[in-house]
Design an enzyme around this catalytic site. Structure first.
Site, PDB file in Angstrom:
ATOM      1  N   GLU A 272       1.993 -10.528   0.319  1.00  0.00           N
ATOM      2  CA  GLU A 272       2.399  -9.126   0.444  1.00  0.00           C
ATOM      3  C   GLU A 272       3.796  -9.013   1.055  1.00  0.00           C
ATOM      4  O   GLU A 272       4.081  -9.605   2.090  1.00  0.00           O
ATOM      5  CB  GLU A 272       1.399  -8.354   1.308  1.00  0.00           C
ATOM      6  CG  GLU A 272       1.678  -6.864   1.355  1.00  0.00           C
ATOM      7  CD  GLU A 272       0.579  -6.077   2.052  1.00  0.00           C
ATOM      8  OE1 GLU A 272       0.468  -4.869   1.800  1.00  0.00           O
ATOM      9  OE2 GLU A 272      -0.186  -6.675   2.847  1.00  0.00           O
TER      10      GLU A 272
ATOM     11  N   ASP B 173      -0.378 -18.371  -5.209  1.00  0.00           N
ATOM     12  CA  ASP B 173       0.126 -17.162  -5.873  1.00  0.00           C
ATOM     13  C   ASP B 173      -1.050 -16.339  -6.379  1.00  0.00           C
ATOM     14  O   ASP B 173      -1.406 -16.374  -7.553  1.00  0.00           O
ATOM     15  CB  ASP B 173       1.066 -17.562  -7.012  1.00  0.00           C
ATOM     16  CG  ASP B 173       1.773 -16.364  -7.631  1.00  0.00           C
ATOM     17  OD1 ASP B 173       1.785 -15.290  -6.990  1.00  0.00           O
ATOM     18  OD2 ASP B 173       2.317 -16.505  -8.741  1.00  0.00           O
TER      19      ASP B 173
ATOM     20  N   HIS C  11       0.827  -9.028  -3.850  1.00  0.00           N
ATOM     21  CA  HIS C  11      -0.141  -8.057  -3.323  1.00  0.00           C
ATOM     22  C   HIS C  11       0.581  -6.712  -3.185  1.00  0.00           C
ATOM     23  O   HIS C  11       1.066  -6.344  -2.117  1.00  0.00           O
ATOM     24  CB  HIS C  11      -0.679  -8.528  -1.967  1.00  0.00           C
ATOM     25  CG  HIS C  11      -1.766  -7.649  -1.428  1.00  0.00           C
ATOM     26  ND1 HIS C  11      -3.098  -7.814  -1.750  1.00  0.00           N
ATOM     27  CD2 HIS C  11      -1.720  -6.585  -0.588  1.00  0.00           C
ATOM     28  CE1 HIS C  11      -3.827  -6.904  -1.134  1.00  0.00           C
ATOM     29  NE2 HIS C  11      -3.003  -6.135  -0.424  1.00  0.00           N
TER      30      HIS C  11
ATOM     31  N   ASP D  82       0.846  -1.185   0.000  1.00  0.00           N
ATOM     32  CA  ASP D  82       0.000   0.000   0.000  1.00  0.00           C
ATOM     33  C   ASP D  82       0.888   1.244   0.000  1.00  0.00           C
ATOM     34  O   ASP D  82       2.085   1.163  -0.262  1.00  0.00           O
ATOM     35  CB  ASP D  82      -0.949  -0.019   1.200  1.00  0.00           C
ATOM     36  CG  ASP D  82      -0.196  -0.175   2.522  1.00  0.00           C
ATOM     37  OD1 ASP D  82       0.973   0.241   2.600  1.00  0.00           O
ATOM     38  OD2 ASP D  82      -0.771  -0.714   3.483  1.00  0.00           O
TER      39      ASP D  82
END
Length: 625
Positions: free
Chosen positions: A488, A479, A427, A91
């Protein structure tokens, strides 16, 4: 994102993926067996990850060319310049606590392995990665008793899937001060700046002095105005809650200030507060952005190794710290009288269902540095279940790194971009959306979810060096970028690997001398064997014109006593093997690293895959309880 740490039990038996995955396993295992791991190459990629996570104005000489400038007005609306620093994970929030921990670990790597980094021509890049973080911390420390510790809000950030260069989410900044204290993040930032000051001292004395000044002020702030940071900063609590409290960070910061300055007041602090703050009381089996006790205990053991008797007045307390450090190390090595770190069937340390690799990397780092401390002092680690030599400790640490790089039941590298088989659906927003240089049009908040988050296509940008969260407790990995617990990467997970890679890249190649049995050892035959072997083929398939077989060997202890030491000779083995550990002697294997005994009637399961005839397995030597 991080979460609270949950313990998950593991088993000592090996689980192999379903038949559909076996061809991939075979191909990867063959490449692992054929050549040694390229630790220098992995080190190089590890540093690329930190470049990919940079926020702010990027330099022209950057190596990660798919990233562009971002968040160029962070803090401006609140009257402060907070441009720079690192995005935490997949993020775009800049969380101060894990970022500071990552900088501490990068710096500790330089402190311990500076020569290895110089020899490998990597030191300048590691120092650049550290400086990117410390420059941000210096800007964020706007007053003696105030520190900006977060930019962006996790909840609103997670509602959008967009590139950092396109961010449309609020960039609210949060700080701690005397009315809203946060001793964990202030203490960790002080530790990061002190560790970085020591790393920079031989190369930039003025910058080192600046970092020390801020470190000392932040430590005083953290200690004088004590309080949990997630009580003051509710927006961080959901993502990086402080389970261990702030006392470990206060000790950690003081220990690093002593390491950086040699000023006795800091050694006195960790000694006087050792018991009250849990430094000599906490016996832990994890080391992380939250819980610093194991790292603290290892760092203070270094003082004892280096100063010995000259640490008069503190030696007794330092020995108590060392005892707890060795509890942690023995737990990792599976020699702690049952109080061990859990292991997956494939041999990976397993601490948490969420982003487990961060605990693997931090543990591997502590094992590596402690092995060197012992080697330099000509000592050994005395665990409840036996004595361990420095070389054995380093070998175990390397086994964890090798698992990461591909020596695992899936044959997959969990470091993105390393090898030929690695996660391709990470991610990570930036990796999953085409670069602004390939597609200049803005990607909207929800458009990113529709087109890229839910896409089955591989990431258009390879996030080189990213250490994903890793497999589950049974070595399985999906995956899928929706699988954020395992797919992540984080700053905290990657940072410890820098020093470990530097150390392993500088190690000499393994020698594999022929094994010579002890004078009274049984000859390599099955006659009188304490084990009953049952050898079966559970699957077969053809690849590239060659017939391959999955062999499962169960070895049942039939001698009537627990076997505490076992040496097997395995000949005509051409594929990867799981369930036993290779020794330095040719064709010789022993108990896997997570196993110390085989009780009477119990079974050891060995699995290998190869073409042609089965391998030949025989007991060479064993001991019973």
């Amino acid at each position: 994102m991080a979460a609270t740490m949950n313990k998950t039990p593991a088993t000592t038996f090996l689980l192999i993926p379903a038949a559909a995955s076996l061809v991939l396993l075979l191909a990867a295992a063959a490449s692992v067996e054929a050549s040694a791991f390229d630790y220098a190459g992995a080190f190089d990629k590890c540093l690329l990850f930190f470049e990919a996570q940079r926020s702010g104005k990027l330099p022209d000489d950057r190596l990660v060319r798919w990233r562009g400038d971002s968040a160029l007005t962070d803090g401006f609306s609140q009257g402060v310049d907070l441009v720079g620093g690192y995005y935490d994970s997949g993020d775009h929030v800049k969380f101060g606590l894990p970022m500071a921990y990552a900088v501490t670990m990068l710096s500790w790597g330089v402190v311990e392995f500076e020569k290895e980094m110089v020899d490998g021509n990597k030191l300048h890049r590691v120092l650049d990665a550290i400086r990117w973080g410390t420059n941000y911390f210096v800007k964020a420390h706007t007053q003696h008793n105030a520190l900006w510790v977060q930019v962006g809000d996790g909840d609103s950030d997670h509602l959008c899937w967009e590139r950092a260069e396109d961010m449309s989410t609020p960039r609210t900044a949060f700080k701690i001060d005397i009315n809203n204290p946060g001793s964990e993040v202030a203490g960790e930032t002080a530790a990061a700046l002190a560790a970085a000051a020591k790393a920079f001292k031989p190369y930039d004395r003025m910058y080192s002095d600046l970092l020390l000044l801020h470190s000392k002020q932040l430590f005083t702030f953290a200690d004088t105005f004590r309080g949990k940071y997630d009580d003051s900063l509710q927006s961080a609590k959901k993502f990086y809650p402080s389970a261990s409290g702030y006392q470990d960070e206060l000790l950690w910061a003081a220990a690093w200030l002593y390491e950086a300055t040699g000023d006795e007041q800091y050694l006195r602090y960790v000694s006087q507060n050792a018991e009250a703050f849990g430094g000599t009381g906490w016996a832990v089996t994890e080391f992380s952005w939250d819980n610093k006790y194991a790292g603290l205990q290892v760092l203070l053991s270094k003082v004892l190794f280096e100063q010995g008797g000259s640490a008069a007045g503190y030696a007794d307390t330092l020995k108590q710290y060392q005892a707890k450090a060795e509890f942690f190390l023995c737990a990792c090595l599976q020699k702690n009288n049952g109080h061990n770190v859990k292991m997956t069937p494939g041999g990976l340390m397993y601490v948490s269902d969420w982003s487990n690799m961060q605990y693997v990397s931090s543990s591997a780092f502590l094992l590596t540095v402690y092995a060197d401390y012992l080697a330099e002092s000509r000592g050994t680690l005395r665990c409840p279940d036996g004595e361990v030599k420095p070389a054995e400790i380093l070998l175990f640490a390397r086994s964890q790194v090798d698992y990461v790089l591909g020596k695992n039941p899936k044959g997959m590298s969990y470091m993105v971009g390393y090898g030929s088989y690695y996660p391709t659906h990470v991610h990570h927003r930036g990796a999953s959306i085409p670069s602004i240089y390939a597609m200049n049009a803005t990607v909207g908040c929800m458009e990113g979810f529709d087109k890229y988050y839910n896409s089955k296509n591989a990431d258009p940008n390879v996030l080189h060096g990213a250490l994903v969260g890793g497999p589950d407790a049974n070595d399985a990995y999906d995956d899928d970028r929706c699988n954020y617990q395992h797919a992540e990467p984080t700053l905290a997970g990657n940072a410890p690997m820098s020093g470990v890679f530097a150390r392993l890249a500088a190690s000499p190649a393994d020698n594999t001398p022929e094994y010579t049995p002890a004078p009274n050892a049984p000859s390599p035959s099955n006659g009188g064997s304490p084990l009953e072997f049952v050898h079966t083929v559970t699957n077969t398939w053809k690849a590239n014109g060659v017939d391959y077989y999955r062999h499962v060997v169960t070895a049942k202890n039939t001698c009537g006593h627990a076997i505490t030491y076992l040496k097997l000779q395995i000949k005509e083995l051409s594929g990867e093997i799981y369930g036993v550990s290779r020794t330095n002697a040719k064709d010789m294997y022993e108990f896997p690293s997570w196993m110390t005994r085989l009780d009477a009637g119990a079974q050891l399961t060995i699995v290998y895959i190869q073409g042609g005839p089965a391998a030949k397995i025989a007991v060479v030597e064993y001991k019973t309880a």
